[in-house]
Design a protein around this motif. Structure first.
Motif, PDB file in Angstrom:
ATOM      1  N   VAL A 573       0.862  -1.059   0.155  1.00 32.99           N
ATOM      2  CA  VAL A 573       0.013  -0.041  -0.010  1.00 32.99           C
ATOM      3  C   VAL A 573       0.867   1.320   0.209  1.00 32.99           C
ATOM      4  N   LEU A 574       2.226   1.049   0.330  1.00 40.17           N
ATOM      5  CA  LEU A 574       3.059   2.189   0.456  1.00 40.17           C
ATOM      6  C   LEU A 574       3.354   2.825  -0.705  1.00 40.17           C
ATOM      7  N   ALA A 575       3.133   2.087  -1.953  1.00 39.52           N
ATOM      8  CA  ALA A 575       3.439   2.476  -3.227  1.00 39.52           C
ATOM      9  C   ALA A 575       2.617   3.479  -3.605  1.00 39.52           C
ATOM     10  N   ASP A 576       1.211   3.646  -3.057  1.00 36.92           N
ATOM     11  CA  ASP A 576       0.274   4.728  -3.457  1.00 36.92           C
ATOM     12  C   ASP A 576       0.938   6.150  -2.780  1.00 36.92           C
ATOM     13  N   TYR A 577       1.572   6.128  -2.118  1.00 38.46           N
ATOM     14  CA  TYR A 577       2.301   7.407  -1.347  1.00 38.46           C
ATOM     15  C   TYR A 577       3.743   7.743  -1.941  1.00 38.46           C
ATOM     16  N   GLY A 578       4.094   6.987  -2.902  1.00 39.36           N
ATOM     17  CA  GLY A 578       5.386   7.433  -3.470  1.00 39.36           C
ATOM     18  C   GLY A 578       6.587   6.614  -3.104  1.00 39.36           C
ATOM     19  N   VAL A 579       6.476   5.727  -1.931  1.00 41.14           N
ATOM     20  CA  VAL A 579       7.315   4.782  -1.626  1.00 41.14           C
ATOM     21  C   VAL A 579       7.838   3.975  -2.761  1.00 41.14           C
ATOM     22  N   ASN A 580       9.344   4.052  -2.957  1.00 40.76           N
ATOM     23  CA  ASN A 580       9.766   2.820  -4.018  1.00 40.76           C
ATOM     24  C   ASN A 580      10.864   2.083  -3.378  1.00 40.76           C
ATOM     25  N   PRO A 581      11.539   1.285  -4.408  1.00 40.03           N
ATOM     26  CA  PRO A 581      12.273   0.144  -3.911  1.00 40.03           C
ATOM     27  C   PRO A 581      13.657   0.744  -3.444  1.00 40.03           C
ATOM     28  N   PHE A 582      13.933   2.021  -3.466  1.00 39.27           N
ATOM     29  CA  PHE A 582      15.111   2.782  -2.975  1.00 39.27           C
ATOM     30  C   PHE A 582      14.667   3.592  -1.782  1.00 39.27           C
ATOM     31  N   SER A 583      13.460   3.415  -1.144  1.00 35.84           N
ATOM     32  CA  SER A 583      13.101   4.380  -0.185  1.00 35.84           C
ATOM     33  C   SER A 583      14.037   3.905   1.321  1.00 35.84           C
ATOM     34  N   MET A 584      14.158   2.637   1.393  1.00 31.80           N
ATOM     35  CA  MET A 584      14.938   2.411   2.699  1.00 31.80           C
ATOM     36  C   MET A 584      16.091   3.382   3.046  1.00 31.80           C
ATOM     37  N   PRO A 585      16.948   3.264   1.945  1.00 32.18           N
ATOM     38  CA  PRO A 585      18.348   3.874   2.309  1.00 32.18           C
ATOM     39  C   PRO A 585      18.059   5.472   2.769  1.00 32.18           C
ATOM     40  N   ALA A 586      16.870   6.085   1.799  1.00 31.99           N
ATOM     41  CA  ALA A 586      16.701   7.428   2.213  1.00 31.99           C
ATOM     42  C   ALA A 586      16.010   7.462   3.531  1.00 31.99           C
ATOM     43  N   LEU A 587      15.310   6.374   4.127  1.00 35.18           N
ATOM     44  CA  LEU A 587      14.524   6.490   5.405  1.00 35.18           C
ATOM     45  C   LEU A 587      15.801   6.388   6.522  1.00 35.18           C
ATOM     46  N   ILE A 588      16.564   5.554   6.305  1.00 42.52           N
ATOM     47  CA  ILE A 588      17.938   5.546   7.337  1.00 42.52           C
ATOM     48  C   ILE A 588      18.454   6.837   7.293  1.00 42.52           C
ATOM     49  N   ALA A 589      18.904   7.422   6.265  1.00 41.57           N
ATOM     50  CA  ALA A 589      19.525   8.640   6.044  1.00 41.57           C
ATOM     51  C   ALA A 589      18.788   9.826   6.756  1.00 41.57           C
ATOM     52  N   ALA A 590      17.359   9.952   6.620  1.00 38.93           N
ATOM     53  CA  ALA A 590      16.432  10.802   7.076  1.00 38.93           C
ATOM     54  C   ALA A 590      16.605  10.860   8.756  1.00 38.93           C
ATOM     55  N   VAL A 591      16.476   9.664   9.277  1.00 35.67           N
ATOM     56  CA  VAL A 591      16.313   9.488  10.684  1.00 35.67           C
ATOM     57  C   VAL A 591      17.770   9.903  11.469  1.00 35.67           C
ATOM     58  N   LEU A 592      18.804   9.697  10.556  1.00 38.94           N
ATOM     59  CA  LEU A 592      20.288   9.806  11.133  1.00 38.94           C
ATOM     60  C   LEU A 592      20.344  11.555  10.944  1.00 38.94           C
ATOM     61  N   SER A 593      19.637  12.055  10.145  1.00 35.97           N
ATOM     62  CA  SER A 593      19.605  13.527   9.990  1.00 35.97           C
ATOM     63  C   SER A 593      18.982  14.207  11.077  1.00 35.97           C
ATOM     64  N   PHE A 594      17.761  13.454  11.293  1.00 34.45           N
ATOM     65  CA  PHE A 594      17.169  14.411  12.466  1.00 34.45           C
ATOM     66  C   PHE A 594      17.557  14.266  13.826  1.00 34.45           C
ATOM     67  N   PHE A 595      18.254  13.043  13.704  1.00 34.79           N
ATOM     68  CA  PHE A 595      18.911  12.683  14.964  1.00 34.79           C
ATOM     69  C   PHE A 595      20.164  13.644  15.369  1.00 34.79           C
ATOM     70  N   ASN A 596      20.820  14.050  14.010  1.00 27.50           N
ATOM     71  CA  ASN A 596      21.874  15.056  14.448  1.00 27.50           C
ATOM     72  C   ASN A 596      21.241  16.359  14.358  1.00 27.50           C
ATOM     73  N   LEU A 597      20.068  16.831  13.820  1.00 25.50           N
ATOM     74  CA  LEU A 597      19.548  18.018  14.214  1.00 25.50           C
ATOM     75  C   LEU A 597      19.072  18.222  15.693  1.00 25.50           C
ATOM     76  N   PHE A 598      18.670  17.098  16.408  1.00 24.19           N
ATOM     77  CA  PHE A 598      18.169  16.969  17.654  1.00 24.19           C
ATOM     78  C   PHE A 598      19.495  17.237  18.602  1.00 24.19           C
ATOM     79  N   TYR A 599      20.633  16.671  18.070  1.00 25.95           N
ATOM     80  CA  TYR A 599      21.892  16.768  18.789  1.00 25.95           C
ATOM     81  C   TYR A 599      22.490  18.264  18.677  1.00 25.95           C
ATOM     82  N   ILE A 600      22.337  18.817  17.617  1.00 29.45           N
ATOM     83  CA  ILE A 600      22.835  20.265  17.186  1.00 29.45           C
ATOM     84  C   ILE A 600      22.069  21.194  18.237  1.00 29.45           C
TER      85      ILE A 600
END
Length: 818
Positions: A573-600
């Motif tokens: 069902v996630l495909a209906d929202y634009g999620v694609n086969p390469f979304s998982m690397p993007a998700l991990i990078a996003a989580v790390l970035s927002f963790f970095n923002l919180f730390y900053i």
């Protein structure tokens, strides 16, 4: 009956003749043999001791296992083989003989037992202690006291404290613990000083009998990092001076003015106690003092440091300058020394404090007038600076992950969007233009996809290059924290857009935002400059290099590993929202970035006070032509341009490598990731194990040229590779070459540049590197498309001749100080 047995056992521990003391002489030890495996085991235990190497334990474990243990044991084994007698090492044999002679010289054998033990050899401290426990049950008059004497005359945390740690760690497992004393030093004992003086005088007299006149006496102590003495208040340096002063004052008057104090055996890249023995003695020889007597008062038994380092390596080095080293042996098992030390031990086991004090010499306050204070040329970073650097490291690391996480995905990414979003305006625009060119030349398929990948990769680098001076200027005006927070927030947002990039338009937008926000590297670099001084700035800037290296290793690895997780298959069902086969690397990078923002936001403290904010001019420019304007410093321009041409060729390889692997070998995204992991690991190993230790000795210019030459076979091998083995063989040469070239070229720019304009020169150097990462992928992609997969590598190999020739004309590095 049981009670009586217990009582008998207890009473056996109380000799009727009074307390009995077991004296244990403790030495470091040696490897079991000069075999590499045995030396590696020895070094792993020795260097793994946090007292010996007192840096961050986690960081040191990585360095030890990745850089030290893979390389150093082979070299050390060669050195140990030179002092191996086929059965044992000198330190082991000498300690045994010394212990036996002291035991024979002891008068009060009824109350004293003499043993020896080693921290890293047999018999170990634990074995000797176990023997004492057995004595409690088997002997009528066992020892009830234990006196441990580490055979290191001067106290140091890395020797005596390390031994005490080992002893008490072993005691944690024991139930029966005797009355225990540890002698922390004996460097002012009369036995040690008087016998040292005697051996030195004998050497002088021996030379005089042979018609030679010694010009200097160098007391060469084992070195330790200055940091331990200056900041941790280790008394070792003071103890060395006291030894030097006592020996000097007790020498015959005609020898006293010849005495010098130096330090040997430095290890690693940080500053150790100075002056350094080898450099100091060579300087003495250059002054005309040809015959140098050398004695090592840190050792009471000859070992690798005295027999080989002083007796072999130092002798050879000094002879090359026309000098002669006359080495005084250590006290070893000298009969007079053993007898005097036996008397010393007997007195030290007495309860009479006055009698015990008589065995030592004492210095007056005025004796310390000659004690020179050790100073750090490059002071260590403060705890506040280290805290900030951790945050900056994370920021830069994530920037590089964002840049490189897409590397292994390019081929599959292009095919995916051509399949699911073929009517996209931007895809049609890109591939329509490519098709018109391809139809004219007869090329399409993978060659066209390479152009797509090159354009997408260069877009990120171009935007990062353009945005970097803008972010730097804004941070000069408004402060570092707001700019870092804003850029990291939008960097995280770019990954969120990528996560939902069912259309190619969103992917382009995500990379566009990510490239602009990735330009915050200039702000991060400015933070490093804020929190460091001129003397230790290079240490702070090294963090940037480490973040780059790790980012290029972990980024592609993350891209490959997490691309194996297709969220659209797990949750269709996630495909209906634009999620694609390469979304998982993007998700991990996003989580790390927002963790970095919180730390900053929570932890980062502003490093640019309001009173220092203003309109500072940036050394970076968005006009590429200005970067090539010559600087008025000899050697800088050739180095800068050589770096630009080298990195253009290397980055072109980086961007086309995955396409070649897919086209010829059918590699998946994970297979592509393995290649980048391999490159990163080899670079880390070579930089940590070879470049860090040898660049200064070999010369940065020579090593940089060797590195560039090493790239040529690597490019040619990959250009003609049709098997994985040949690809990795080529990657090995490429990794080794780049690992040697990049740090040496960076070092050359700094060495050629006057200290007051380092920022400008290195800024242009880094800007040219960023521009090369824009030009390289575009040119390599065009060559790949036009000529084929071999083109970028064959042409790149020939192209490297240009920077090689440029670097060969570099002048000799001279002092840049005013």
């Amino acid at each position: 009956m049981e009670k009586n047995n217990a009582s008998n056992t207890f009473h056996k521990t109380l000799p009727a003749t009074g307390p009995k003391t077991k004296v244990v002489f403790v030495q470091l030890g040696s490897p079991k043999s000069p075999k590499i495996a045995d030396v590696r085991t020895f070094l792993k235990e020795f260097l793994g001791d946090p007292r010996v190497v007192d840096i961050n334990p986690t960081l040191w474990k990585l360095i030890l296992n990745l850089f030290v243990l893979p390389f150093r044991p082979k070299r050390s084994a060669k050195l140990y083989s030179r002092i191996w007698d086929g059965r044992t090492f000198p330190l082991i044999e000498i300690t045994r003989k010394f212990s036996d002679k002291v035991k024979a010289s002891i008068k009060d054998k009824e109350h004293l037992e003499i043993n020896h033990a080693f921290l890293l050899s047999s018999p170990t401290v634990k074995e000797v202690y176990s023997d004492w426990e057995d004595d409690l049950d088997q002997k009528e008059s066992p020892a009830t006291e234990l006196l441990a004497i580490p055979m290191f005359p001067q106290y140091s945390e890395s020797t005596v404290a390390s031994g005490i740690d080992g002893l008490f760690h072993m005691l944690k497992e024991k139930v029966r613990i005797p009355h225990l004393r540890v002698m922390s030093h004996f460097h002012t004992s009369k036995a040690f000083i008087d016998n040292s003086v005697r051996l030195i005088v004998e050497k002088f007299e021996e030379l005089e009998k042979n018609g030679l006149s010694a010009n200097a006496l160098v007391l060469s102590f084992h070195g330790i990092p200055k940091r331990r003495v200056i900041y941790k208040k280790d008394p070792y340096y003071q103890h060395c001076f006291e030894t030097y002063k006592l020996i000097k004052d007790r020498l015959p008057a005609k020898y006293r003015d010849l005495v010098h104090m130096t330090f040997q055996s430095r290890f690693g890249s940080e500053e150790w106690l100075t002056p350094y023995t080898d450099e100091y003695i060579c300087d003495l020889v250059k002054e005309g003092k040809k015959h140098i007597v050398v004695y090592a008062p840190s050792f009471v038994a000859d070992c690798l440091e005295t027999i080989d380092e002083l007796g072999h390596e130092l002798v050879e080095e000094v002879s090359e300058h026309g000098g002669v080293v006359h080495l005084v042996p250590c006290l070893n098992d000298d009969q007079k020394w053993c007898e005097d030390f036996a008397s010393f031990v007997e007195n030290q086991t007495l309860a009479d404090i006055t009698k015990r004090k008589e065995d030592f010499y004492y210095l007056e306050k005025e004796d310390y007038m000659d004690l020179k204070q050790q100073k750090m040329q490059s002071p260590p970073l403060s705890s506040e600076a280290k805290s900030v650097l951790k945050i900056i490291f994370l920021t830069l690391f994530l920037d590089l992950i964002g840049f490189s996480i897409i590397f292994p995905l390019f081929p599959a990414l292009a095919k995916h969007y051509l399949t699911v979003d073929g009517d996209n305006y931007f895809l049609k625009l890109i591939f329509g233009a490519i098709s018109s060119f391809a139809n004219e030349s007869g090329h399409m398929s993978m060659n066209a996809i390479v152009l797509f990948g090159g354009a997408l990769g260069a877009l990120y680098s171009l935007l990062q290059f353009v945005a970097s001076p803008i972010w730097g200027s804004l941070s000069d005006r408004y402060g570092r924290k707001p700019i870092l927070s804003i850029s990291i927030f939008f960097l995280g947002l770019s990954y969120v857009l990528w996560f939902f990039s069912g259309s190619f338009t969103l992917l382009i937008l995500a990379r566009f935002i990510g490239g602009i926000m990735g330009g915050n590297i200039s702000t991060a670099t400015a933070v490093v400059a804020d929190i460091t001084t001129k003397e230790n700035r290079s240490k702070g800037m090294a963090i940037i290099g480490i973040a780059f290296a790790l980012g290029f290793i972990i980024g592609p690895a993350m891209g490959g590993i997490f691309s194996l997780i297709d969220l659209t298959k797990i949750y269709p069902v996630l495909a209906d929202y634009g999620v694609n086969p390469f979304s998982m690397p993007a998700l991990i990078a996003a989580v790390l970035s927002f963790f970095n923002l919180f730390y900053i936001v929570r932890r980062f403290k502003e490093t640019l006070p309001e009173e220092k904010r203003g309109r500072a001019e940036s050394e970076r420019t968005t006009n590429p032509l200005k970067l090539f304007a010559p600087l008025p410093y000899k050697g800088v321009n050739l180095t800068n341009f050589g770096y630009f041409f080298f990195l253009t060729a290397f980055s072109g390889m980086e961007f086309t490598l995955t396409f070649l692997a897919v086209e010829r070998l059918g590699y998946s995204s994970m297979d592509n990731a393995y290649m980048f992991i391999f490159i990163g690991l080899i670079i880390a190993l070579i930089q940590g194990g070879v470049v860090r230790r040898s660049a200064h000795k070999v010369g940065e210019k020579k090593m940089a040229i060797v590195g560039l030459i090493s790239l040529i076979p690597g490019l040619l091998l990959i250009g003609n590779a049709y098997t994985s083995g040949m690809v990795y063989f080529g990657l090995f040469f490429l990794s080794v070459g780049s690992a040697m070239a990049i740090p040496c070229l960076t070092g050359l720019v700094s060495l050629y540049t006057p200290s007051q304009v380092q920022g400008r020169s290195i800024g242009i150097f880094r800007s040219l590197g960023a521009l090369a990462r824009v030009v390289g992928p575009i040119v390599a992609s065009l060559v790949y498309w036009r000529i084929g997969s071999s083109g970028p590598y064959i042409y790149g190999a020939f192209f490297l001749i240009v920077p090689i020739i440029m670097l060969s004309f570099l002048p000799k590095v001279e002092s840049t100080e005013d």
